[in-house]
Design an enzyme around this catalytic site. Structure first.
Site, mmCIF file in Angstrom:
data_model
loop_
_atom_site.group_PDB
_atom_site.id
_atom_site.type_symbol
_atom_site.label_atom_id
_atom_site.label_comp_id
_atom_site.label_asym_id
_atom_site.label_seq_id
_atom_site.Cartn_x
_atom_site.Cartn_y
_atom_site.Cartn_z
ATOM 1 N NE ARG A 104 -2.204 0.856 3.813
ATOM 2 C CZ ARG A 104 -2.919 1.255 4.847
ATOM 3 N NH1 ARG A 104 -4.226 1.232 4.777
ATOM 4 N NH2 ARG A 104 -2.336 1.643 5.951
ATOM 5 C CB THR A 108 -1.876 7.379 -2.941
ATOM 6 O OG1 THR A 108 -1.295 6.068 -3.098
ATOM 7 C CG2 THR A 108 -0.950 8.404 -3.586
ATOM 8 C CG ASP A 200 3.085 -1.958 9.115
ATOM 9 O OD1 ASP A 200 3.266 -3.142 8.767
ATOM 10 O OD2 ASP A 200 3.160 -1.003 8.327
ATOM 11 C CG ASP A 203 6.665 -2.238 9.605
ATOM 12 O OD1 ASP A 203 7.111 -2.770 8.563
ATOM 13 O OD2 ASP A 203 6.466 -1.015 9.713
HETATM 14 C C1 PRP Z 1 -0.739 -4.250 4.861
HETATM 15 C C2 PRP Z 1 -1.600 -5.485 5.034
HETATM 16 C C3 PRP Z 1 -2.480 -5.453 3.814
HETATM 17 C C4 PRP Z 1 -2.686 -3.970 3.603
HETATM 18 C C5 PRP Z 1 -4.046 -3.585 4.075
HETATM 19 O O1 PRP Z 1 0.260 -4.485 3.944
HETATM 20 O O2 PRP Z 1 -0.853 -6.655 5.164
HETATM 21 O O3 PRP Z 1 -1.896 -6.047 2.679
HETATM 22 O O4 PRP Z 1 -1.683 -3.291 4.393
HETATM 23 O O5 PRP Z 1 -4.337 -2.265 3.791
HETATM 24 P P1 PRP Z 1 -5.439 -1.860 2.723
HETATM 25 O O6 PRP Z 1 -6.647 -2.704 3.016
HETATM 26 O O7 PRP Z 1 -5.667 -0.411 3.017
HETATM 27 O O8 PRP Z 1 -4.896 -2.107 1.360
HETATM 28 P P2 PRP Z 1 1.392 -3.373 3.613
HETATM 29 O O9 PRP Z 1 0.935 -2.506 2.509
HETATM 30 O O10 PRP Z 1 1.794 -2.707 4.887
HETATM 31 O O11 PRP Z 1 2.558 -4.248 3.030
HETATM 32 P P3 PRP Z 1 3.470 -5.375 3.744
HETATM 33 O O12 PRP Z 1 2.584 -6.568 3.964
HETATM 34 O O13 PRP Z 1 4.515 -5.617 2.739
HETATM 35 O O14 PRP Z 1 3.988 -4.819 5.045
HETATM 36 N N1 URA Z 2 -1.991 -2.382 7.259
HETATM 37 C C1 URA Z 2 -1.581 -2.785 8.485
HETATM 38 O O1 URA Z 2 -0.608 -3.548 8.600
HETATM 39 N N2 URA Z 2 -2.229 -2.323 9.567
HETATM 40 C C2 URA Z 2 -3.282 -1.504 9.483
HETATM 41 O O2 URA Z 2 -3.856 -1.115 10.528
HETATM 42 C C3 URA Z 2 -3.703 -1.095 8.201
HETATM 43 C C4 URA Z 2 -3.043 -1.561 7.111
#
Ligand code: PRP
Ligand code: URA
Length: 208
Positions: A104, A108, A200, A203
């Site tokens: 994400r 944006t 997160d 993370d």
């Molecule tokens: C997190 C999570 C989802 C997304 C959810 O991933 O694991 O994939 O955010 O958010 P959304 O519903 O608003 O799209 P992130 O983008 O942090 O990537 P990562 O898993 O690589 O940390």
């Molecule tokens: N992605 C995450 O990992 N946590 C949130 O709360 C939203 C998006």
């Protein structure tokens, strides 16, 4: 119309509370994500097809029994979805695995797809799409879009925590996709994080 199943069990609720706790270490967080994912998948796969077999039992000799008949395709959304895969594979060691990389954009909040590896001939396969968080719904929508374009017809989305905004977004575009989760939280904050959520997920899983 798609359904949202909030799996409600004290054992699950207890673990979600530990996941929400900011003091939970990465090590414990990983372990909990894996356990909760197995419990959620157990519910999501309640209607998995079985076939009749005969089993050679110690006392009654041959007895009629049933075995899982379908090979499930598990699709984690990278990165954080990977943290769920192990727990589901423990339930279904024969499951196949596909990978979809979506992150994400921090500013944006739009999904950015960066990787896609799916096995061939998945059209008739039962698919479980897994990601710990359904926030705006952008990442799940991008992943469902890829799976639908690959011909997938039987698809469920399993997450740990869902926001009402994400559920509504997925409902709007893909009303036929059932959602399974451990909790539906209050709302998103201005940065798109789920409140109260668990932070997160990626993370915390990977210590980044
Ligand atoms: C997190 C999570 C989802 C997304 C959810 O991933 O694991 O994939 O955010 O958010 P959304 O519903 O608003 O799209 P992130 O983008 O942090 O990537 P990562 O898993 O690589 O940390
Ligand atoms: N992605 C995450 O990992 N946590 C949130 O709360 C939203 C998006």
């Amino acid at each position: 119309m798609s359904s949202v199943t909030v799996v409600d069990h004290p054992v699950l609720t207890h673990r979600v509370t530990q996941l929400r706790d900011r003091h939970t270490s990465s090590d414990t967080f990983r372990q909990l994500v894996s356990e909760v994912s197995g419990l959620l998948a157990y519910e999501a796969l309640r209607d998995l097809g079985t076939t009749e077999v005969t089993v050679d039992t110690p006392v009654a000799a041959a007895a009629p029994a049933r075995r899982v008949a379908e090979v499930v395709l598990l699709v984690p959304i990278l990165r954080a979805g990977l943290g769920m895969a192990e727990g589901v594979l423990r339930l279904l060691p024969d499951a196949r695995l596909g990978h979809l990389g979506v992150y994400r954009d921090e500013k944006t909040l739009e999904p950015v797809s960066y990787y896609q590896k799916l096995p061939p001939d998945i059209a008739a396969t039962e698919v479980l799409l897994i990601d710990p968080m359904l926030a705006t719904g952008g990442s799940a929508l991008a992943a469902v879009h890829v799976l639908k374009n690959s011909g997938v017809t039987s698809l469920k989305f399993v997450c740990l925590v869902a926001a009402p905004e994400g559920i509504a977004a997925l409902h709007r575009q893909y009303p036929e996709v059932p959602i399974f989760c451990a909790a539906v939280d209050r709302q998103l904050n201005e940065k798109g994080y789920i409140l109260p959520g668990l932070g997160d997920a990626g993370d915390r899983l990977f210590g980044t």
